[in-house]
Design an enzyme around this catalytic site. Sequence first.
Site, PDB file in Angstrom:
ATOM      1  N   CYS A   1       0.830  -1.204   0.000  1.00 46.42           N
ATOM      2  CA  CYS A   1       0.000   0.000   0.000  1.00 46.42           C
ATOM      3  C   CYS A   1       0.871   1.264   0.000  1.00 46.42           C
ATOM      4  O   CYS A   1       1.556   1.541   0.984  1.00 46.42           O
ATOM      5  CB  CYS A   1      -0.907  -0.039   1.233  1.00 46.42           C
TER       6      CYS A   1
ATOM      7  N   CYS B   1       0.110   3.762   2.772  1.00 40.43           N
ATOM      8  CA  CYS B   1       0.571   3.214   4.060  1.00 40.43           C
ATOM      9  C   CYS B   1       2.063   3.472   4.236  1.00 40.43           C
ATOM     10  O   CYS B   1       2.510   3.874   5.314  1.00 40.43           O
ATOM     11  CB  CYS B   1       0.321   1.708   4.132  1.00 40.43           C
TER      12      CYS B   1
END
Length: 148
Positions: free
Chosen positions: A69, A72
């Site tokens: 991600c 993230c």
Amino acid sequence: MSGAMKMVCHDCGTVNRVPAARLGAGPKCGTCGTKLTAGKVRELDLKTLEKSARTDDVPLLVDFWAPWCGPCRMMAPEFAKAGDMLAPGVRLAKIDTQSHPDAAIRYSIRGIPALILFRGGREVARKAGAMPAAGIAAFVRAHVKTDA
């Protein structure tokens, strides 16, 4: 807060009792010696997360993330800065939803990064999406009183 506060060691899983007045003094786990309120973000597994969320008297902010991600990975250094800003009154942890998919199911994570704030054995608040350290700190302070 006065009296003793319970905190789970994020390394060995031992429940420690720490005098509330000593939280800022860098208390250590009685079993393994790891600092309990260092401001460092700890990587958890589902078992330790559940125990800490259920037991800790100190607020726990958990970042649900995955290595693939992009947002993230961009938020990770900001989350670490927020840990420094909020210590010792709030502990920060991360759980990799790719390595621990049961965590995403258990906590009904629909999008990552996702932050869940726990206190007193229950979920206090949650927020999805990447944000800067100041935003993370403001999110926590809006839901729990901290000395940080």
